[in-house]
Design an enzyme around this catalytic site. Structure first.
Site, PDB file in Angstrom:
ATOM      1  N   ASP A  90     -32.431 -11.925  36.794  1.00  0.00           N
ATOM      2  CA  ASP A  90     -33.185 -10.787  36.249  1.00  0.00           C
ATOM      3  C   ASP A  90     -34.314 -10.415  37.209  1.00  0.00           C
ATOM      4  OD1 ASP A  90     -31.669 -11.192  33.956  1.00  0.00           O
ATOM      5  OD2 ASP A  90     -33.233 -12.407  32.997  1.00  0.00           O
TER       6      ASP A  90
HETATM    7  N1  URA Z   1     -30.926 -16.722  32.658  1.00  0.00           N
HETATM    8  C1  URA Z   1     -31.759 -15.687  32.400  1.00  0.00           C
HETATM    9  O1  URA Z   1     -32.150 -15.476  31.261  1.00  0.00           O
HETATM   10  N2  URA Z   1     -32.132 -14.912  33.421  1.00  0.00           N
HETATM   11  C2  URA Z   1     -31.770 -15.113  34.699  1.00  0.00           C
HETATM   12  O2  URA Z   1     -32.175 -14.381  35.589  1.00  0.00           O
HETATM   13  C3  URA Z   1     -30.917 -16.207  34.952  1.00  0.00           C
HETATM   14  C4  URA Z   1     -30.509 -16.997  33.911  1.00  0.00           C
END
Ligand code: URA
Length: 226
Positions: free
Chosen positions: A85
């Site tokens: 993310d």
């Molecule tokens: N899990 C998440 O919630 N976000 C990420 O970026 C990677 C794993």
């Protein structure tokens, strides 16, 4: 060298023992020596980035926001393996090797990803047990995970799935929103010294370890007797 291996019957192309006259398309065919996957092509490149927050995991953003690909100094067209993310930090692989990327992100391979997570509050042992056993999310039950409490409000979570925003949603489901999320390991690949925004090429040994990790978990090794 390649000829010697081929003559010894140690090389397979798409599962068949190779002959000296065989033509190979290294981009689309699977080449193995002694049952072990070899990189797609000599020109394959593999980078490890410590992604900082605020950067998008994509090769190209139509809105012109900073992307992970722009953080790597290369002329080769590369793409990120899986995604983090925008506000997640930590290790991300980028490559032009589509076959390895496909295997690394394939659910049946189930490569481990390890995260350090700072959450609001301090999850109870019962909440941590729920994370371990599996959380019912709107898109399904999460698989059993390794979860340990590192310190007050900090968890180490190892998952081998890639559901969208999985760690954040798992923590939200037990009532502890994520404050900071950092990926610290992808299968056998770790680097505690790589600073945020820093990147480097994987060593040949690291690429081999990744190949072993996906080959071992995803497909039984081919046994070649010479
Ligand atoms: N899990 C998440 O919630 N976000 C990420 O970026 C990677 C794993």
């Amino acid at each position: 060298m390649a000829e010697i291996l081929i003559e010894a019957g140690r090389v397979t192309i798409d599962g068949r023992v190779a002959d000296l006259g065989n033509r190979v398309d290294a981009d689309s065919q699977e080449i193995r020596v002694d049952g072990k996957l070899v990189p797609a092509a000599p020109s394959a490149v593999y980078f490890l980035l410590n992604k900082p927050t605020g950067v998008i995991t994509t090769a190209d953003d139509p809105h012109g926001r900073p992307t992970v690909v722009e953080m790597i100094n290369t002329d080769v067209r590369i793409f990120p393996v899986g995604r983090l993310d925008m506000t997640t930090e930590g290790l991300l692989l980028l490559t032009n090797d589509g076959r390895l990327a496909h295997l690394l992100t394939h659910p049946s391979v189930g490569i481990e990803k390890e995260y350090l997570v700072r959450v609001e509050g301090d999850p109870s042992p019962a909440s941590i047990r729920r994370l371990r056993e599996g959380i019912q999310l709107e898109d399904g039950l999460t698989a059993p995970a390794q979860v340990s409490r590192v310190s007050d409000g900090v968890l180490r979570i190892v998952i081998h799935e890639g559901k969208n925003r999985q760690v954040r949603r798992m923590c939200e489901a037990i009532g502890h929103d994520v404050i900071r999320l950092v990926r610290t390991r992808i299968g056998p690949i770790q680097d505690a010294k790589l600073t945020p925004g820093g990147s480097r090429s994987l060593s040949v040994g690291e690429v081999r370890k990744l190949m072993d990790a996906v080959g071992f978990a995803g497909q039984p090794e081919t046994t070649i007797t010479s």
